[in-house]
Design a protein around this motif. Structure first.
Motif, PDB file in Angstrom:
ATOM      1  N   GLY A  50       0.803  -1.213   0.000  1.00 52.15           N
ATOM      2  CA  GLY A  50       0.000   0.000   0.000  1.00 52.15           C
ATOM      3  C   GLY A  50       0.836   1.263   0.000  1.00 52.15           C
ATOM      4  N   ASN A  51       0.415   2.230   0.801  1.00 49.43           N
ATOM      5  CA  ASN A  51       1.032   3.561   0.779  1.00 49.43           C
ATOM      6  C   ASN A  51       2.343   3.639   1.537  1.00 49.43           C
ATOM      7  N   GLY A  52       2.636   2.632   2.384  1.00 49.79           N
ATOM      8  CA  GLY A  52       3.861   2.686   3.162  1.00 49.79           C
ATOM      9  C   GLY A  52       3.811   3.755   4.245  1.00 49.79           C
ATOM     10  N   MET A  53       4.949   3.993   4.885  1.00 44.04           N
ATOM     11  CA  MET A  53       5.044   4.997   5.943  1.00 44.04           C
ATOM     12  C   MET A  53       6.066   6.047   5.563  1.00 44.04           C
ATOM     13  N   SER A  54       5.844   7.240   6.062  1.00 47.13           N
ATOM     14  CA  SER A  54       6.870   8.271   5.910  1.00 47.13           C
ATOM     15  C   SER A  54       8.062   7.931   6.780  1.00 47.13           C
ATOM     16  N   ALA A  55       9.216   8.500   6.479  1.00 43.04           N
ATOM     17  CA  ALA A  55      10.428   8.215   7.251  1.00 43.04           C
ATOM     18  C   ALA A  55      10.246   8.606   8.713  1.00 43.04           C
ATOM     19  N   GLU A  56       9.542   9.701   8.973  1.00 41.57           N
ATOM     20  CA  GLU A  56       9.343  10.167  10.349  1.00 41.57           C
ATOM     21  C   GLU A  56       8.482   9.190  11.143  1.00 41.57           C
ATOM     22  N   ILE A  57       7.367   8.747  10.554  1.00 41.76           N
ATOM     23  CA  ILE A  57       6.484   7.806  11.257  1.00 41.76           C
ATOM     24  C   ILE A  57       7.171   6.458  11.436  1.00 41.76           C
ATOM     25  N   LEU A  58       7.904   6.005  10.418  1.00 41.43           N
ATOM     26  CA  LEU A  58       8.615   4.731  10.524  1.00 41.43           C
ATOM     27  C   LEU A  58       9.636   4.771  11.660  1.00 41.43           C
ATOM     28  N   GLU A  59      10.416   5.849  11.745  1.00 40.99           N
ATOM     29  CA  GLU A  59      11.427   5.963  12.809  1.00 40.99           C
ATOM     30  C   GLU A  59      10.761   5.996  14.178  1.00 40.99           C
ATOM     31  N   ILE A  79       8.225  -6.700  18.304  1.00 46.34           N
ATOM     32  CA  ILE A  79       7.564  -6.304  17.055  1.00 46.34           C
ATOM     33  C   ILE A  79       8.560  -5.464  16.263  1.00 46.34           C
ATOM     34  N   GLU A  80       8.667  -5.737  14.971  1.00 50.80           N
ATOM     35  CA  GLU A  80       9.541  -4.959  14.092  1.00 50.80           C
ATOM     36  C   GLU A  80       8.739  -4.482  12.885  1.00 50.80           C
ATOM     37  N   VAL A  81       9.151  -3.370  12.305  1.00 49.98           N
ATOM     38  CA  VAL A  81       8.474  -2.839  11.134  1.00 49.98           C
ATOM     39  C   VAL A  81       9.503  -2.281  10.160  1.00 49.98           C
ATOM     40  N   ILE A  82       9.300  -2.573   8.882  1.00 46.92           N
ATOM     41  CA  ILE A  82      10.075  -1.956   7.808  1.00 46.92           C
ATOM     42  C   ILE A  82       9.077  -1.440   6.774  1.00 46.92           C
ATOM     43  N   SER A  83       9.422  -0.351   6.114  1.00 47.09           N
ATOM     44  CA  SER A  83       8.482   0.250   5.167  1.00 47.09           C
ATOM     45  C   SER A  83       9.225   1.098   4.160  1.00 47.09           C
ATOM     46  N   GLU A  84       8.689   1.124   2.958  1.00 50.39           N
ATOM     47  CA  GLU A  84       9.166   1.991   1.899  1.00 50.39           C
ATOM     48  C   GLU A  84       8.010   2.914   1.510  1.00 50.39           C
ATOM     49  N   THR A 128       4.787  -2.065   3.292  1.00 48.71           N
ATOM     50  CA  THR A 128       4.984  -2.068   4.745  1.00 48.71           C
ATOM     51  C   THR A 128       4.978  -3.524   5.201  1.00 48.71           C
ATOM     52  N   CYS A 129       5.867  -3.847   6.149  1.00 46.16           N
ATOM     53  CA  CYS A 129       5.944  -5.221   6.676  1.00 46.16           C
ATOM     54  C   CYS A 129       6.110  -5.165   8.191  1.00 46.16           C
ATOM     55  N   PHE A 130       5.168  -5.758   8.915  1.00 51.41           N
ATOM     56  CA  PHE A 130       5.263  -5.907  10.362  1.00 51.41           C
ATOM     57  C   PHE A 130       5.661  -7.350  10.679  1.00 51.41           C
ATOM     58  N   THR A 131       6.575  -7.518  11.640  1.00 49.23           N
ATOM     59  CA  THR A 131       6.982  -8.840  12.121  1.00 49.23           C
ATOM     60  C   THR A 131       6.684  -8.919  13.617  1.00 49.23           C
ATOM     61  N   ILE A 132       5.885  -9.911  14.021  1.00 50.17           N
ATOM     62  CA  ILE A 132       5.542 -10.126  15.423  1.00 50.17           C
ATOM     63  C   ILE A 132       6.073 -11.492  15.804  1.00 50.17           C
TER      64      ILE A 132
END
Length: 540
Positions: free
Chosen positions: A464-473, A511-516, A521-525
């Motif tokens: 989808g839309n992914g996350m902005s760098a600020e929200i991801l951090e 929980i980990e998250v990576i996004s472009e 967006t990918c969440f790992t639980i």
């Protein structure tokens, strides 16, 4: 005979006296040994270590060669030029398939793949002690210091020495590492000599300087040992045998007094302390000092136990309060006004369109949703139930967004038997729909769940839309515990999901998250879970 002092005297008389008399008559018996016999024995031991290391190296090379030439995920990733959704999905599948096969063989402690087109390195390690080596390898492979040789070589990292395999091809570099320090430590434990030194090196083997050794490829491990020490140890044993036997006969009373002081008297103090504690004297404590470190530890252990019991009621009360707060947060996660409002709006729209079948399906989903929340008073529910709820939610969301969502899942059968906090994964799927839907393209959501090495791992991926760098951090810091939102209501879902994981599964859950941005967006639980001690899944 119930007194421990009497028992000690009887033991000395019945065991030590006959033993020493026997030693006196056998003291002049010769113990024949030679330095060559010792060397042959130690060389045989080194050959066993060498054969084991050779097998591990061969297994590691065979596994890496198989993935580089046969594995479709690895071959596909070598052709990728950017970290898009396809690359991330292939990366995840490569990680789990390689991890599964690596656990099935006795190979290296860790492996790595480096894809130069996207400057991405995949590390697979079974120990946190290899972090220094991983950092060193990343600096070498991602920088301009890449090693141009092929094969095994020695790499120092931190306090450890590793045998590292590095193979560089056009589109991928890969390798493995084996901790040689562990082998050296095992050799030291096997040989009790003061002058023993374990030598690890590359190149020519210094045979004249090593007592025993083995060699694999360009790497050798040997031991350096002075022959004079072997002779001195055996000679000292022969000379001291007779003297010790005679001394023990005359030192039985002295030994008894000594044991009484260092062993019987401290035991009596501990016994008296337990008696005082059983009488209700909750403030009784043992002194911090004792005649030996072991009894100091026993004294401190008793004092800590006393403090723990004294504070137990307060901690139980605090635990109940925390549990109630957690249950309240679960309800806050489960009953969300905006979710219900959107659902009712959807039903209203379907009613205007006279789509009776869709209205029925939506109402069935809502019925199952509320039944899942309120039917059971359990803190944890089977994931199989939540999976059905997720599938119903996707069907409902597809109605709302005009079939703009495609959902796929790959669940290990064991995971369906896992008990976990209600709606934990459901919330992440909702987030993928809420923040990922686009008007001009179909949203793909992929749910994967694995059970491996007594851990459950979920991944929720979307394009989808992914996350902005600020929200991801911000989210990554929150998941690492480096950031707590001042207004928790603003990030209630993600924050409480982490709190619930930590509450039920401990600090190793994460929980980990990576996004472009604009891509995926990918969440790992992930959390520990032992299927051997799980509840009976008969209520599915």
């Amino acid at each position: 005979m119930r007194n421990i002092a009497v028992k000690v005297i009887v033991v000395f008389v019945l065991l030590i006296l006959p033993l020493n008399l026997f030693v006196v008559f056998q003291a002049n018996a010769m113990i024949s040994t030679t330095a060559e016999q010792v060397r042959m024995s130690e060389q045989g031991m080194m050959d066993v270590y060498g054969e084991t290391l050779a097998n591990r190296m061969d297994n590691a090379v065979s596994l890496l060669y198989y993935f580089e030439t046969k594995n479709t995920d690895c071959l596909s990733m070598t052709q990728q030029t950017e970290k898009n959704y396809t690359y991330q999905k292939g990366r995840q599948q490569l990680y789990y398939s390689f991890r599964t096969m690596a656990d099935m063989i006795d190979g290296a402690e860790g492996y790595f793949f480096f894809f130069p087109k996207v400057s991405d390195m995949i590390m697979l390690s079974g120990s946190s002690a290899d972090e220094e080596l991983e950092k060193c390898l990343q600096e070498q492979r991602l920088g301009d210091q890449a090693r141009q040789t092929r094969g095994w070589y020695i790499q120092e990292a931190g306090d450890n020495t590793y045998a590292v395999l590095y193979i560089e091809l056009k589109n991928v570099s890969y390798g493995a590492w084996i901790d040689l320090s562990d082998i050296a430590d095992n050799i030291r434990k096997s040989l009790d000599y003061e002058s023993l030194d374990v030598v690890i090196g590359e190149g020519e083997l210094p045979e004249n300087e090593l007592f025993a050794s083995f060699r694999m490829d360009n790497i050798y491990i040997g031991i350096s040992l002075e022959q004079d020490e072997i002779i001195r140890v055996h000679a000292l044993y022969q000379r001291s045998q007779l003297v010790m036997a005679l001394c023990y006969l005359g030192l039985i009373p002295v030994l008894f007094l000594f044991i009484r002081k260092i062993f019987i008297a401290p035991l009596k103090k501990i016994n008296d302390a337990h008696v005082q504690f059983q009488k209700g004297n909750m403030d009784y404590r043992l002194p911090e000092k004792a005649g030996s470190r072991e009894f100091e530890m026993a004294y401190r252990s008793f004092n800590k136990m006393a403090d723990h019991i004294k504070d137990l009621r307060i901690r139980e009360y605090e635990s109940k309060i925390e549990k109630q707060k957690m249950e309240l947060r679960n309800l806050q996660l489960q009953i969300r006004p905006h979710f219900l409002q959107n659902t009712f709006n959807l039903i209203y729209s379907l009613a205007q369109a006279r789509d009776t079948e869709s209205i029925q399906n939506t109402m069935l989903y809502l019925s199952g949703y509320f039944r899942f929340i309120f039917r059971s008073d359990k803190e944890l529910e089977l994931f199989a139930k939540e999976l059905k709820l997720i599938e119903g939610y996707i069907a409902m969301a597809s109605l709302r967004y005009d079939n703009g969502i495609e959902f796929s899942c790959d669940i290990d059968p064991e995971v369906e038997m896992v008990r976990m906090p209600p709606l934990l994964i459901h919330n992440f799927v909702e987030n993928a729909v809420k923040y990922g839907v686009c008007q001009d393209r179909i949203l793909h959501i992929d749910l994967q769940a694995r059970y491996d090495d007594k851990r459950v791992t979920f991944t929720i991926m979307d394009d989808g839309n992914g996350m902005s760098a600020e929200i991801l951090e911000r989210n990554q810091k929150m998941f690492r515990g480096e950031y707590v939102p001042e207004d928790k209501n603003a990030h209630l879902g993600l924050y409480n999901s982490l709190k619930r994981l930590k509450y039920f599964y401990g600090d190793t859950a994460y929980i980990e998250v990576i996004s472009e941005p604009g891509e995926s967006t990918c969440f790992t639980i992930s959390f520990p879970y032992n299927m051997e001690f799980s509840d009976d899944p008969g209520d599915i």
